[in-house]
Design a protein around this motif. Structure first.
Motif, PDB file in Angstrom:
ATOM      1  N   UNK A 107       0.817  -1.217   0.000  1.00  0.00           N
ATOM      2  CA  UNK A 107       0.000   0.000   0.000  1.00  0.00           C
ATOM      3  C   UNK A 107       0.848   1.262   0.000  1.00  0.00           C
ATOM      4  N   UNK A 108       1.865   1.304   0.849  1.00  0.00           N
ATOM      5  CA  UNK A 108       2.732   2.486   0.956  1.00  0.00           C
ATOM      6  C   UNK A 108       3.452   2.715  -0.370  1.00  0.00           C
ATOM      7  N   UNK A 109       3.579   3.976  -0.764  1.00  0.00           N
ATOM      8  CA  UNK A 109       4.175   4.307  -2.055  1.00  0.00           C
ATOM      9  C   UNK A 109       5.563   4.918  -1.906  1.00  0.00           C
ATOM     10  N   UNK A 110       6.358   4.769  -2.950  1.00  0.00           N
ATOM     11  CA  UNK A 110       7.696   5.357  -2.978  1.00  0.00           C
ATOM     12  C   UNK A 110       7.597   6.883  -2.941  1.00  0.00           C
ATOM     13  N   UNK A 111       6.696   7.446  -3.749  1.00  0.00           N
ATOM     14  CA  UNK A 111       6.542   8.896  -3.783  1.00  0.00           C
ATOM     15  C   UNK A 111       6.159   9.469  -2.432  1.00  0.00           C
ATOM     16  N   UNK A 112       5.230   8.802  -1.731  1.00  0.00           N
ATOM     17  CA  UNK A 112       4.818   9.266  -0.417  1.00  0.00           C
ATOM     18  C   UNK A 112       5.954   9.198   0.586  1.00  0.00           C
ATOM     19  N   UNK A 113       6.751   8.131   0.503  1.00  0.00           N
ATOM     20  CA  UNK A 113       7.878   7.971   1.431  1.00  0.00           C
ATOM     21  C   UNK A 113       8.929   9.051   1.219  1.00  0.00           C
ATOM     22  N   UNK A 114       9.217   9.363  -0.050  1.00  0.00           N
ATOM     23  CA  UNK A 114      10.235  10.371  -0.339  1.00  0.00           C
ATOM     24  C   UNK A 114       9.701  11.777  -0.072  1.00  0.00           C
ATOM     25  N   UNK A 115       8.466  12.042  -0.464  1.00  0.00           N
ATOM     26  CA  UNK A 115       7.901  13.380  -0.273  1.00  0.00           C
ATOM     27  C   UNK A 115       7.802  13.722   1.214  1.00  0.00           C
ATOM     28  N   UNK A 116       7.436  12.724   2.030  1.00  0.00           N
ATOM     29  CA  UNK A 116       7.297  12.961   3.460  1.00  0.00           C
ATOM     30  C   UNK A 116       8.608  13.246   4.154  1.00  0.00           C
ATOM     31  N   UNK A 117       9.720  12.690   3.620  1.00  0.00           N
ATOM     32  CA  UNK A 117      11.043  12.874   4.212  1.00  0.00           C
ATOM     33  C   UNK A 117      11.015  12.621   5.723  1.00  0.00           C
ATOM     34  N   UNK A 118      10.357  11.528   6.088  1.00  0.00           N
ATOM     35  CA  UNK A 118      10.207  11.187   7.495  1.00  0.00           C
ATOM     36  C   UNK A 118      11.557  10.863   8.127  1.00  0.00           C
ATOM     37  N   UNK A 119      11.724  11.260   9.363  1.00  0.00           N
ATOM     38  CA  UNK A 119      12.980  10.984  10.046  1.00  0.00           C
ATOM     39  C   UNK A 119      13.266   9.508  10.191  1.00  0.00           C
ATOM     40  N   UNK A 120      12.225   8.687  10.337  1.00  0.00           N
ATOM     41  CA  UNK A 120      12.403   7.247  10.547  1.00  0.00           C
ATOM     42  C   UNK A 120      12.564   6.471   9.246  1.00  0.00           C
ATOM     43  N   UNK A 121      12.558   7.140   8.104  1.00  0.00           N
ATOM     44  CA  UNK A 121      12.424   6.459   6.814  1.00  0.00           C
ATOM     45  C   UNK A 121      13.647   5.639   6.424  1.00  0.00           C
ATOM     46  N   UNK A 122      13.441   4.344   6.227  1.00  0.00           N
ATOM     47  CA  UNK A 122      14.472   3.477   5.650  1.00  0.00           C
ATOM     48  C   UNK A 122      14.624   3.760   4.167  1.00  0.00           C
ATOM     49  N   UNK A 123      13.509   4.083   3.514  1.00  0.00           N
ATOM     50  CA  UNK A 123      13.503   4.307   2.067  1.00  0.00           C
ATOM     51  C   UNK A 123      14.343   5.524   1.704  1.00  0.00           C
ATOM     52  N   UNK A 124      14.160   6.616   2.425  1.00  0.00           N
ATOM     53  CA  UNK A 124      14.921   7.832   2.145  1.00  0.00           C
ATOM     54  C   UNK A 124      16.408   7.604   2.337  1.00  0.00           C
ATOM     55  N   UNK A 125      16.786   6.899   3.388  1.00  0.00           N
ATOM     56  CA  UNK A 125      18.199   6.621   3.656  1.00  0.00           C
ATOM     57  C   UNK A 125      18.830   5.854   2.500  1.00  0.00           C
ATOM     58  N   UNK A 126      18.108   4.873   1.967  1.00  0.00           N
ATOM     59  CA  UNK A 126      18.646   4.060   0.876  1.00  0.00           C
ATOM     60  C   UNK A 126      18.815   4.871  -0.402  1.00  0.00           C
ATOM     61  N   UNK A 127      17.789   5.623  -0.786  1.00  0.00           N
ATOM     62  CA  UNK A 127      17.868   6.418  -2.014  1.00  0.00           C
ATOM     63  C   UNK A 127      18.941   7.507  -1.915  1.00  0.00           C
ATOM     64  N   UNK A 128      19.080   8.113  -0.741  1.00  0.00           N
ATOM     65  CA  UNK A 128      19.963   9.268  -0.587  1.00  0.00           C
ATOM     66  C   UNK A 128      21.431   8.910  -0.792  1.00  0.00           C
ATOM     67  N   UNK A 129      21.811   7.679  -0.522  1.00  0.00           N
ATOM     68  CA  UNK A 129      23.203   7.267  -0.698  1.00  0.00           C
ATOM     69  C   UNK A 129      23.537   6.983  -2.159  1.00  0.00           C
TER      70      UNK A 129
END
Length: 304
Positions: A107-129
């Motif tokens: 259900x959770x989307x990539x766009x929502x995970x990146x747009x939210x830039x949540x502090x707990x995000x595993x997704x953002x950490x992976x993409x950012x590197x």
């Protein structure tokens, strides 16, 4: 009664991102609905809920130079895409396979995970590197590192793009339990003759250390370089919440970052450096075979 209630004044299923962007500009209380996972937990009224599910942004496309990940792709698609994970040494699979469960990742989307830039995000950490950028309807292409530093923008993410390189990468995390939020996560990636190390769940937004700022110079770092990396990550800002204190996060940051680089580079530590780092015992569960070292390509729903 104190219950969280999410209310939509109007619901619109748009046919393209340009239409969504136009609606966003009309009212500051108009919002994009991605997977809706976190939005539903709040008590708020949304004037117009904008649904992108009919915009054709739910595919991962490969070109000669990059992978284009539609904003409406789910975390499950990211986890299971063989070609994309092969490029990045299975960083995405390792980063998302402990996020709650398969039902949520469907259900959770990539766009929502990146747009939210949540502090707990595993997704953002992976993409950012990685060498990545976002395609915004209004602002165009923005490097992800720059997007992370931006404030709230009234724009639509259409794609998150990963540029192809010969990546050497590793994702590591410490969790209290499987499916829980991370207490800390680290992604290390070597590309374009430079190391890129992200530290997330601080619990602030993931931050990027690259090149000499990370203390790393060579593809096969020396132990002095790894000591410099340890000092660099310890110097970052850390906070306290129910998943760990600032002091705990700072203490585990060095061994976790060194472990990420060591695994990405394929090197072993000397007994001396291992002793320097063993002052903090990272739970084996959180960084070894079960959590972050699951066999790539094995469906996580089959091993739970």
């Amino acid at each position: 009664m104190g219950e969280n209630v999410l209310k939509f004044g109007t619901y619109v299923r748009v046919g393209n991102a340009a239409e969504a962007y136009e609606l966003l500009q009309k009212n500051r209380n108009n919002k994009i609905v991605g997977g809706g996972i976190w939005m539903r937990l709040g008590s708020r009224r949304v004037a117009t809920a904008i649904d992108l599910s009919a915009c054709g942004l739910d595919q991962i496309e490969e070109t000669e130079t990059e992978f284009r990940i539609g904003a409406m792709c789910t975390l499950r698609q990211l986890e299971r895409h063989a070609e994309l994970n092969a490029l990045v040494n299975n960083v995405f699979e390792f980063a998302v396979h402990d996020i709650v469960g398969v039902q949520l990742r469907n259900t959770a989307t990539v766009g929502g995970s990146i747009y939210g830039r949540f502090g707990f995000s595993d997704v953002l950490s992976a993409f950012l590197a990685l060498d990545s950028y976002v395609e915004l309807t209004g602002a165009g292409c923005v490097p992800l590192a720059e997007f992370v530093r931006m404030g709230y923008v009234r724009d639509v993410i259409e794609h998150v793009v990963v540029v192809k390189h010969d990546y050497r990468a590793s994702y590591e995390a410490v969790r209290k339990a499987a499916t829980d939020f991370p207490s800390l996560n680290v992604t290390a990636a070597w590309w374009d003759n430079s190391w890129h190390v992200t530290v997330g769940a601080r619990p602030l937004r993931a931050t990027l250390l690259q090149g000499e700022a990370s203390g790393l110079v060579n593809e096969q770092p020396s132990e002095d370089e790894l000591r410099a990396l340890a000092a660099s990550v310890r110097a970052l800002s850390y906070g306290t919440n129910m998943w760990g204190s600032a002091d705990y996060r700072r203490r585990i940051s060095a061994p976790l970052a060194v472990q990420a680089v060591r695994r990405a580079a394929g090197i072993e530590l000397s007994a001396a450096l291992a002793r320097e780092l063993e002052g903090v015992q990272i739970p084996k569960f959180a960084t070894d075979e079960y959590s972050c070292r699951r066999v790539p390509g094995v469906d996580s729903s089959e091993v739970r």
